[in-house]
Design an enzyme around this catalytic site. Structure first.
Site, PDB file in Angstrom:
ATOM      1  N   ASP A   1       0.164   1.557   2.336  1.00 45.85           N
ATOM      2  CA  ASP A   1      -1.166   0.928   2.293  1.00 45.85           C
ATOM      3  C   ASP A   1      -1.153  -0.485   1.703  1.00 45.85           C
ATOM      4  O   ASP A   1      -2.126  -1.220   1.856  1.00 45.85           O
ATOM      5  CB  ASP A   1      -2.129   1.793   1.469  1.00 45.85           C
ATOM      6  CG  ASP A   1      -2.428   3.119   2.136  1.00 45.85           C
ATOM      7  OD1 ASP A   1      -2.290   3.199   3.369  1.00 45.85           O
ATOM      8  OD2 ASP A   1      -2.783   4.081   1.432  1.00 45.85           O
TER       9      ASP A   1
ATOM     10  N   LEU B   1       0.424  16.036  -7.621  1.00 46.76           N
ATOM     11  CA  LEU B   1       0.140  16.966  -8.714  1.00 46.76           C
ATOM     12  C   LEU B   1      -1.182  16.531  -9.331  1.00 46.76           C
ATOM     13  O   LEU B   1      -1.407  15.331  -9.562  1.00 46.76           O
ATOM     14  CB  LEU B   1       1.269  16.883  -9.756  1.00 46.76           C
ATOM     15  CG  LEU B   1       1.189  17.835 -10.938  1.00 46.76           C
ATOM     16  CD1 LEU B   1       1.344  19.288 -10.477  1.00 46.76           C
ATOM     17  CD2 LEU B   1       2.297  17.521 -11.948  1.00 46.76           C
TER      18      LEU B   1
ATOM     19  N   GLU C   1      -0.225   4.061  -6.635  1.00 44.20           N
ATOM     20  CA  GLU C   1      -1.077   3.850  -7.813  1.00 44.20           C
ATOM     21  C   GLU C   1      -1.202   5.113  -8.662  1.00 44.20           C
ATOM     22  O   GLU C   1      -1.103   5.063  -9.887  1.00 44.20           O
ATOM     23  CB  GLU C   1      -2.455   3.387  -7.341  1.00 44.20           C
ATOM     24  CG  GLU C   1      -3.126   2.409  -8.258  1.00 44.20           C
ATOM     25  CD  GLU C   1      -4.261   3.057  -9.035  1.00 44.20           C
ATOM     26  OE1 GLU C   1      -4.677   2.486 -10.037  1.00 44.20           O
ATOM     27  OE2 GLU C   1      -4.711   4.142  -8.640  1.00 44.20           O
TER      28      GLU C   1
HETATM   29  O1  F6P Z   1       0.212   6.902   1.748  1.00 45.66           O
HETATM   30  C1  F6P Z   1      -1.167   6.613   1.583  1.00 45.66           C
HETATM   31  C2  F6P Z   1      -1.913   7.262   2.686  1.00 45.66           C
HETATM   32  O2  F6P Z   1      -1.209   6.856   3.788  1.00 45.66           O
HETATM   33  C3  F6P Z   1      -3.396   6.964   2.900  1.00 45.66           C
HETATM   34  O3  F6P Z   1      -3.675   5.819   3.652  1.00 45.66           O
HETATM   35  C4  F6P Z   1      -3.862   8.224   3.579  1.00 45.66           C
HETATM   36  O4  F6P Z   1      -5.232   8.424   3.457  1.00 45.66           O
HETATM   37  C5  F6P Z   1      -3.083   9.254   2.847  1.00 45.66           C
HETATM   38  O5  F6P Z   1      -1.842   8.664   2.536  1.00 45.66           O
HETATM   39  C6  F6P Z   1      -2.899  10.544   3.593  1.00 45.66           C
HETATM   40  O6  F6P Z   1      -1.876  11.277   3.022  1.00 45.66           O
HETATM   41  P1  F6P Z   1      -1.683  12.868   3.127  1.00 45.66           P
HETATM   42  O7  F6P Z   1      -2.088  13.272   4.508  1.00 45.66           O
HETATM   43  O8  F6P Z   1      -0.241  13.054   2.862  1.00 45.66           O
HETATM   44  O9  F6P Z   1      -2.551  13.476   2.094  1.00 45.66           O
END
Ligand code: F6P
Length: 342
Positions: free
Chosen positions: A127, A73, A103
């Site tokens: 991560d 969001l 975070e």
């Molecule tokens: O969960 C964190 C993460 O894995 C990042 O390393 C990656 O860039 C991102 O999520 C991608 O997430 P999405 O494709 O769901 O936006």
């Protein structure tokens, strides 16, 4: 007491273990738990389900993803909805909120806490970049998946005399690339914390071939950055959350190595495979421990805290300790890995 929980941001293996742990711990103390669906959006729209301490909740321990759904969001939409959030929590008779996320989610939780909402945070992310905790659940599973992929790429790379580029997730930090690369015996690892020089990368690969080695494996975090002026990068788009779309880092490096060394190179993007599937035993245990401690905090009325792993112990830290800066790979960890490069 009535506790609410939600999962927000990118999913990761172990989220369901937290939900189960919270429901069972609360139930043991005579409290109940509701789950908001699809992260903060579900809280804004008052979409919630009652969670029961029954055999169904026990079954989710092993299950990847999140039974509550998740989502992102925009912070502005969240801030604009504070009155609705408070009204929804009050109408539902919620005494405490356990927010499970990375975070960004923890920043949102901190903001709610500052606005008088009783919140406890549980850090999650594959991560492993949340500050103030030695580890987040999901990371161990992601590293296991990436290591398995690297093991497989060794054999096909060797058969074809190829350089293989393995792109892992890791937008701002290189923990997955570092650990999977070390565990998988990579010949080079490129991570966002330490900008790489493509010339050095090529030299390492060329040396391997000169020494009679038949192939090379390079693990690259998606957010790896070239040293200023050393490699032309394709233009990057920005999504509606202000995140750069990190596409093709592995392929860009593969193209350049092929151009410079005239050797066969292939790139594999591991992508969301790292985030899916059943959590490892380590992640189930860490997620469960976080859940028990977070729920105990909620039951005691101890809010504005985030559970964290410090050595062998689960401790509570403040929101400012968990958000604001990311936990990056320190130089010493990278130089240790470098001893095995080439
Ligand atoms: O969960 C964190 C993460 O894995 C990042 O390393 C990656 O860039 C991102 O999520 C991608 O997430 P999405 O494709 O769901 O936006």
């Amino acid at each position: 007491m009535r506790i609410a929980t939600l999962t927000s941001g990118g999913d990761c293996p172990g989220l369901n273990a937290v939900i189960r742990g919270a429901v069972r711990t609360a139930s043991g103390a005579g409290a109940t738990v509701v789950g908001y669906q699809d992260g903060w959006q579900g809280l804004l729209e008052d979409r919630r389900v009652q969670l029961y301490d029954d055999e169904n909740i026990d079954r989710i321990l092993r299950r990847g993803g999140t039974i509550l759904g998740t989502g992102r969001l925009h912070p502005d939409d969240f801030r604009a909805g504070i009155d609705r959030v408070k009204a929804n929590l009050a109408d539902a008779g919620i005494d405490a909120l356990i927010a499970i996320g990375g975070e960004g989610t923890l920043k949102g939780a901190q903001w709610l806490h500052e606005n008088g909402v009783p919140v406890v945070g549980v850090p999650k992310t594959i991560d492993n970049d949340v500050n103030g905790t030695d580890a987040t659940f999901g990371f161990d599973t992601a590293v296991a998946v990436a290591t398995d992929a690297i093991d497989r790429l060794h054999t096909t790379a060797e058969s074809h005399n190829r350089v293989m580029i393995v792109e892992t997730m890791g937008r701002h930090v290189g923990w997955i690339a570092l650990h999977a690369g070390m565990a998988g015996g990579a010949h080079d690892i490129l991570i966002p914390e330490f900008p790489f020089d493509i010339e050095d990368v090529c030299k390492k690969m060329a040396r391997r071939f000169q020494m009679g080695e038949k192939y090379g494996i390079i693990v690259v975090a998606e957010g790896a950055v070239p040293r200023e002026g050393t490699l032309e990068m394709p233009e990057r788009q920005v999504d509606r959350y202000g995140h750069e779309k990190l596409e093709n880092m592995g392929q860009t490096i593969a193209n350049e190595i092929h151009r410079r060394l005239d050797t066969d190179v292939r790139a594999t993007v591991l992508g969301h495979i790292q985030r899916g599937g059943t959590p490892t035993a380590y992640d189930r245990v860490l997620a469960t421990r976080f859940a028990v401690h977070a729920t105990r905090s909620a039951l005691r009325g101890e809010f504005g805290v985030v559970v964290a792993l410090h050595g062998e112990e689960i401790q509570r830290i403040s929101f400012p300790e968990a958000v604001g800066t990311l936990k990056r790979v320190p130089e010493g960890r990278y130089t240790t890995a470098q001893a095995l490069f080439g």
